[in-house]
Design a protein around this motif. Structure first.
Motif, PDB file in Angstrom:
ATOM      1  N   LYS A 127       0.896  -1.191   0.001  1.00 17.07           N
ATOM      2  CA  LYS A 127       0.166  -0.107   0.058  1.00 17.07           C
ATOM      3  C   LYS A 127       1.021   1.050  -0.083  1.00 17.07           C
ATOM      4  CE  LYS A 127      -3.920  -0.493   2.261  1.00 17.07           C
ATOM      5  NZ  LYS A 127      -4.966  -0.567   3.483  1.00 17.07           N
ATOM      6  N   LYS A 128       1.381   1.634  -1.167  1.00 16.17           N
ATOM      7  CA  LYS A 128       2.458   2.425  -1.280  1.00 16.17           C
ATOM      8  C   LYS A 128       2.373   4.015  -0.959  1.00 16.17           C
ATOM      9  CE  LYS A 128       4.535  -0.354  -5.100  1.00 16.17           C
ATOM     10  NZ  LYS A 128       5.858  -0.757  -4.283  1.00 16.17           N
ATOM     11  N   ASP A 129       1.063   4.381  -0.601  1.00 15.86           N
ATOM     12  CA  ASP A 129       0.621   5.663  -0.173  1.00 15.86           C
ATOM     13  C   ASP A 129       0.660   5.607   1.233  1.00 15.86           C
ATOM     14  OD1 ASP A 129      -1.572   4.301   0.224  1.00 15.86           O
ATOM     15  OD2 ASP A 129      -2.762   6.004  -0.402  1.00 15.86           O
ATOM     16  N   THR A 130       1.058   4.562   2.077  1.00 17.94           N
ATOM     17  CA  THR A 130       0.846   4.620   3.524  1.00 17.94           C
ATOM     18  C   THR A 130       2.366   4.233   4.156  1.00 17.94           C
ATOM     19  OG1 THR A 130      -1.390   3.784   3.136  1.00 17.94           O
ATOM     20  CG2 THR A 130      -0.326   3.545   5.472  1.00 17.94           C
ATOM     21  N   PHE A 131       2.657   4.896   5.380  1.00 11.19           N
ATOM     22  CA  PHE A 131       3.600   4.602   6.130  1.00 11.19           C
ATOM     23  C   PHE A 131       3.270   4.706   7.644  1.00 11.19           C
ATOM     24  CE2 PHE A 131       4.024   9.249   5.553  1.00 11.19           C
ATOM     25  CZ  PHE A 131       4.361   9.756   6.585  1.00 11.19           C
ATOM     26  N   ALA A 132       4.112   3.957   8.244  1.00 10.30           N
ATOM     27  CA  ALA A 132       3.824   3.754   9.968  1.00 10.30           C
ATOM     28  C   ALA A 132       4.860   4.433  10.621  1.00 10.30           C
ATOM     29  CB  ALA A 132       3.662   2.297  10.235  1.00 10.30           C
ATOM     30  N   SER A 133       4.654   5.030  11.841  1.00  9.91           N
ATOM     31  CA  SER A 133       5.458   5.070  12.699  1.00  9.91           C
ATOM     32  C   SER A 133       5.298   4.622  14.165  1.00  9.91           C
ATOM     33  CB  SER A 133       5.545   6.790  13.149  1.00  9.91           C
ATOM     34  OG  SER A 133       4.377   7.199  13.443  1.00  9.91           O
ATOM     35  N   SER A 134       6.451   4.408  14.923  1.00  8.83           N
ATOM     36  CA  SER A 134       6.272   3.903  16.272  1.00  8.83           C
ATOM     37  C   SER A 134       7.058   4.434  17.179  1.00  8.83           C
ATOM     38  CB  SER A 134       6.631   2.400  16.415  1.00  8.83           C
ATOM     39  OG  SER A 134       7.842   2.091  15.993  1.00  8.83           O
ATOM     40  N   LYS A 141       1.268   4.761  14.320  1.00  6.03           N
ATOM     41  CA  LYS A 141       0.366   5.673  13.899  1.00  6.03           C
ATOM     42  C   LYS A 141       0.490   5.380  12.186  1.00  6.03           C
ATOM     43  CE  LYS A 141      -0.183   9.311  17.190  1.00  6.03           C
ATOM     44  NZ  LYS A 141      -1.582   9.459  17.101  1.00  6.03           N
ATOM     45  N   LEU A 142      -0.297   5.533  11.587  1.00  2.00           N
ATOM     46  CA  LEU A 142      -0.417   5.278  10.252  1.00  2.00           C
ATOM     47  C   LEU A 142      -0.801   6.553   9.494  1.00  2.00           C
ATOM     48  CD1 LEU A 142      -2.363   2.093   9.525  1.00  2.00           C
ATOM     49  CD2 LEU A 142       0.121   2.406  10.205  1.00  2.00           C
ATOM     50  N   TRP A 143       0.013   7.055   8.391  1.00  2.00           N
ATOM     51  CA  TRP A 143      -0.107   8.099   7.585  1.00  2.00           C
ATOM     52  C   TRP A 143       0.020   8.045   6.157  1.00  2.00           C
ATOM     53  CZ3 TRP A 143       0.678  12.127  11.582  1.00  2.00           C
ATOM     54  CH2 TRP A 143       1.384  11.550  12.766  1.00  2.00           C
ATOM     55  N   THR A 144      -0.404   9.066   5.497  1.00  2.00           N
ATOM     56  CA  THR A 144      -0.301   9.269   4.127  1.00  2.00           C
ATOM     57  C   THR A 144       0.588  10.530   3.862  1.00  2.00           C
ATOM     58  OG1 THR A 144      -2.444  10.178   3.820  1.00  2.00           O
ATOM     59  CG2 THR A 144      -2.229   7.622   3.461  1.00  2.00           C
ATOM     60  N   PRO A 148      -2.752  16.136   6.700  1.00  2.00           N
ATOM     61  CA  PRO A 148      -1.866  16.756   7.674  1.00  2.00           C
ATOM     62  C   PRO A 148      -2.103  15.961   9.076  1.00  2.00           C
ATOM     63  CG  PRO A 148      -3.952  17.842   7.318  1.00  2.00           C
ATOM     64  CD  PRO A 148      -4.030  16.687   6.142  1.00  2.00           C
ATOM     65  N   ARG A 149      -2.801  15.000   9.228  1.00  2.00           N
ATOM     66  CA  ARG A 149      -2.783  14.404  10.464  1.00  2.00           C
ATOM     67  C   ARG A 149      -2.766  12.800  10.092  1.00  2.00           C
ATOM     68  NH1 ARG A 149      -6.855  18.301  10.742  1.00  2.00           N
ATOM     69  NH2 ARG A 149      -6.673  19.843  12.465  1.00  2.00           N
ATOM     70  N   SER A 150      -2.536  11.974  11.145  1.00  3.81           N
ATOM     71  CA  SER A 150      -2.393  10.689  10.885  1.00  3.81           C
ATOM     72  C   SER A 150      -3.833   9.885  10.547  1.00  3.81           C
ATOM     73  CB  SER A 150      -1.991   9.861  12.302  1.00  3.81           C
ATOM     74  OG  SER A 150      -2.804  10.053  13.217  1.00  3.81           O
ATOM     75  N   VAL A 151      -3.922   8.921  10.016  1.00  4.53           N
ATOM     76  CA  VAL A 151      -5.098   8.223   9.581  1.00  4.53           C
ATOM     77  C   VAL A 151      -5.522   7.199  10.410  1.00  4.53           C
ATOM     78  CG1 VAL A 151      -4.776   8.906   7.008  1.00  4.53           C
ATOM     79  CG2 VAL A 151      -4.108   6.386   8.045  1.00  4.53           C
ATOM     80  N   THR A 152      -4.792   6.664  11.361  1.00  7.88           N
ATOM     81  CA  THR A 152      -4.988   5.326  12.111  1.00  7.88           C
ATOM     82  C   THR A 152      -4.045   5.656  13.379  1.00  7.88           C
ATOM     83  OG1 THR A 152      -6.120   4.097  10.536  1.00  7.88           O
ATOM     84  CG2 THR A 152      -5.434   3.178  12.546  1.00  7.88           C
ATOM     85  N   THR A 153      -4.643   5.391  14.429  1.00  6.17           N
ATOM     86  CA  THR A 153      -3.384   5.206  15.773  1.00  6.17           C
ATOM     87  C   THR A 153      -3.878   3.990  16.417  1.00  6.17           C
ATOM     88  OG1 THR A 153      -3.495   7.449  16.100  1.00  6.17           O
ATOM     89  CG2 THR A 153      -3.018   6.207  18.120  1.00  6.17           C
ATOM     90  N   LEU A 154      -2.737   3.040  16.483  1.00  7.26           N
ATOM     91  CA  LEU A 154      -2.825   1.738  17.380  1.00  7.26           C
ATOM     92  C   LEU A 154      -1.906   2.072  18.545  1.00  7.26           C
ATOM     93  CD1 LEU A 154      -1.865  -0.651  14.540  1.00  7.26           C
ATOM     94  CD2 LEU A 154      -4.045  -0.232  15.243  1.00  7.26           C
ATOM     95  N   HIS A 155      -3.039   1.778  19.744  1.00  9.95           N
ATOM     96  CA  HIS A 155      -2.607   1.805  21.064  1.00  9.95           C
ATOM     97  C   HIS A 155      -1.815   0.677  21.419  1.00  9.95           C
ATOM     98  CE1 HIS A 155      -4.251   5.849  21.806  1.00  9.95           C
ATOM     99  NE2 HIS A 155      -5.326   5.334  21.249  1.00  9.95           N
ATOM    100  N   ALA A 156      -0.691   0.130  20.713  1.00  9.32           N
ATOM    101  CA  ALA A 156      -0.189  -1.013  20.557  1.00  9.32           C
ATOM    102  C   ALA A 156       0.269  -1.785  21.655  1.00  9.32           C
ATOM    103  CB  ALA A 156       0.794  -1.164  19.435  1.00  9.32           C
TER     104      ALA A 156
END
Length: 623
Positions: A127-134, A141-144, A148-156
């Protein structure tokens, strides 16, 4: 005993300890290096852009191209999978920054949602328009890039998440590792939050993992997905062990339930201190590399031969904690390692062939992917002639691959492209013999790069006067000129710097030395020059200004299908607006020579593997 190998290429950055290295997924010699001052404890960060170049005596060298300063240390870096000149970094102040390496000084976008240090970033290769940060705040968090904001937050996790990586096999699967000693696998399509007595959705809204693997009784520092075996991962941590896990049980698990399990297939002891990084080889299903605070990097086999050792190699020149290692995506056996002593080393673990031959063979053999480009910037490429026309003595053409200035990387002129090889392999398709009765046949190559078609024509066509042109980049034109001289083509081949759409008189000057007839060109050739739609108008204008106004004058354009079918079709549509017409356009298979009619609608059904197999040969004439 380890086989003999050349010394590693070493880059030193005084004052900045190295935290991460990322190889470009688009260019096999381009590397990004994330670093931090004062060992990352306090102070600034720096993003280094680095090129791997040929060194003395056949070894490699590392060249620093440019660098970017940040107010806090940079802990990780990942290249964009959709834009070859962009990458994202994670910093100690909780920010993520998107950079464009064609620009100077500042990022093009910044995000700040994490409350603690961002310790890893990963760009999905599916899914080449998406990156993740930890982050140390326990969140993923998942981003495109566009939002301007993250698209998903995982409280992992309830503690630091050292790494979060997308599966290379399924776009919605992501794995994490944490100081709590667990590895978790998340399905991004599953319910957002876990339920039960151990969770509190108000103060600790823990996201639901489809599988939790209790991988270690101590901190888990790193993980990686096997590139060939789905749901097989490796982990490393403070317990000094390398472990390989079979997590295939989640394929049949109830996604709404939290499964605890995972089978440890292999344990690889040997490191003396915590293992900071693990990464599977992109070229072998059973080879992995690790970096440890014992100042070594090691190469392992998870499936050694009977009686053989799992430990294949120890690389121990570092004088500080080894912070990581990263395999080249293209060159088999090429690996970078880095440490807190402010140096990064790039070395070949086993060298038996030319790295470029290995790259091409591995792409085609392992993945059935036909390579679209060959060789690396600054290297020597030898082309063996298949059809030598009237020059029976000519057997090979030796070329140095241009290494453009960093500001002109976007030219894509630092490779030998498959389209250029295809023209040289099938030079008879240019039908140059139609002009054999003329004293002078004038030929122009646009976007010549290393100059293979130009040199081939000049050496094999007795009446040809050839102009090889490309963008006025000093390094590019110098290398092109050297290639013409090296192959004894200077008497009938001139090199001219030229930017499309400008005054064409520099291109016509060499023809004025042979004043017979028009100074315009009877044949114009170009290989892989249509990939950027924004330059189509300038390119077509150049064709119109340079093509001779005779019935037999032709333009031959060859482009790989990586250009994009819709891009090629838009070019053909634009051509007719400039009093040119497409006389013929066919698709030719690179390996087998099969030919078929052009069909833009194939774009909806073919994948990357299929596109790489074909080039498009287009012939233009005056309408």
């Amino acid at each position: 005993m380890n086989p003999a190998r050349p010394p590693p290429a070493v880059l030193q950055t005084p004052g900045f300890a190295h935290y991460s290295v990322a190889w470009s997924p688009f260019h096999n010699s381009r590397i990004a290096l994330a670093s931090a001052a004062n060992f990352g404890l306090v102070g600034n960060g720096r993003l280094h852009m680095v090129s791997l170049i040929p060194g003395v005596g056949g070894s490699s060298a590392v060249k620093l191209d440019k660098q970017y300063e940040t107010q806090d240390g940079i802990y990780d870096v990942a290249w964009s999978e959709i834009h070859e000149n962009q990458l994202v970094t994670g910093s100690g102040d909780g920010t993520l920054k998107l950079w464009d390496i064609l620009l100077n000084d500042f990022p093009i976008r910044s995000w700040h949602e994490h409350s603690r240090e961002v310790f890893s970033v990963d760009w999905s290769n599916i899914k080449k328009d998406t990156f993740a940060s930890s982050s140390w705040d326990g969140n993923v968090k998942l981003w495109t890039p566009e939002l301007p904001r993250s698209v998903t937050t995982l409280h992992a996790h309830l503690s630091c998440v050292y790494q979060a990586l997308f599966s290379p096999h399924q776009p919605d699967i992501l794995a994490t590792c944490s100081t709590d000693g667990t590895m978790k696998i998340f399905d991004l399509r599953s319910p957002a939050y876990a339920t039960g007595p151990a969770t509190n959705s108000f103060t600790h809204p823990l996201s639901n993992a489809v599988l939790t693997v209790p991988a270690s009784g101590t901190e888990l520092l790193s993980l990686d997905w096997n590139k060939y075996r789905p749901f097989v991962l490796a982990t490393t941590g403070v317990d000094k062990m390398v472990k390989v896990w079979d997590c295939r049980m989640i394929q049949s698990a109830n996604l709404s339930a939290q499964t605890i399990g995972g089978v440890c297939e292999v344990q690889l002891p040997g490191h003396e201190y915590a293992v900071r990084k693990v990464q599977w080889s992109p070229h072998h299903p059973d080879i992995l590399a690790t970096a440890s605070y014992d100042m070594t990097c090691r190469i392992w086999s998870s499936n050694p031969s009977a009686g053989g050792s799992s430990l294949l190699q120890v690389h121990d020149p570092h004088t500080e904690f080894a912070a990581g290692c990263s395999w080249s995506l293209y060159d088999e056996g090429l690996i970078a390692s880095w440490c807190y002593s402010r140096n990064t080393r790039v070395c070949q673990d086993i060298i038996e062939d030319d790295p470029e031959d290995i790259m091409s063979a591995s792409l085609h053999t392992l993945y059935d992917y036909a390579p679209i480009s060959h060789s690396t910037p600054g290297s020597i490429f030898t082309y063996t002639i298949k059809r030598n026309g009237g020059n029976s003595a000519l057997r090979q053409i030796t070329l140095q691959v241009p290494d453009t200035q960093a500001s002109n990387w976007s030219l894509h002129a630092s490779s030998i492209w498959q389209a250029s090889l295809h023209i040289a392999d099938h030079i008879e398709y240019l039908q140059l013999d139609r002009f054999s009765d003329r004293k002078v046949l004038r030929v122009l190559e646009l976007g010549a790069s290393a100059g293979l078609p130009s040199i081939m024509i000049a050496r094999t066509t007795p009446n040809a006067v050839v102009v090889a042109s490309d963008y006025p980049d000093e390094n590019l034109i110098r290398t092109l000129s050297d290639n013409v001289r090296r192959n004894h083509a200077s008497e009938r081949c001139w090199t001219v710097p030229y930017a499309w759409g400008n005054d064409t008189s520099p291109l016509l000057m060499p023809a004025q030395q042979n004043p017979e007839g028009s100074t315009l060109f009877d044949i114009i050739v170009a290989a892989d020059t249509l990939w950027n739609p924004e330059t189509h108008v300038q390119f077509i204008n150049t064709l119109c200004m340079c093509l001779n106004h005779t019935p037999d004058a032709r333009v031959h354009l060859v482009a790989g299908l990586h250009t994009g079918r819709y891009t090629l079709q838009s070019f053909m549509n634009a051509v007719v607006m400039h009093k040119l017409q497409v006389e013929r356009v066919v698709e030719r298979e690179v390996m087998d020579g099969v030919q078929r009619p052009w069909d833009v609608t194939r774009a909806e059904s073919e994948d990357e593997r299929e596109r790489r197999k074909w080039v498009v040969w287009m012939v233009l004439r005056w309408a």
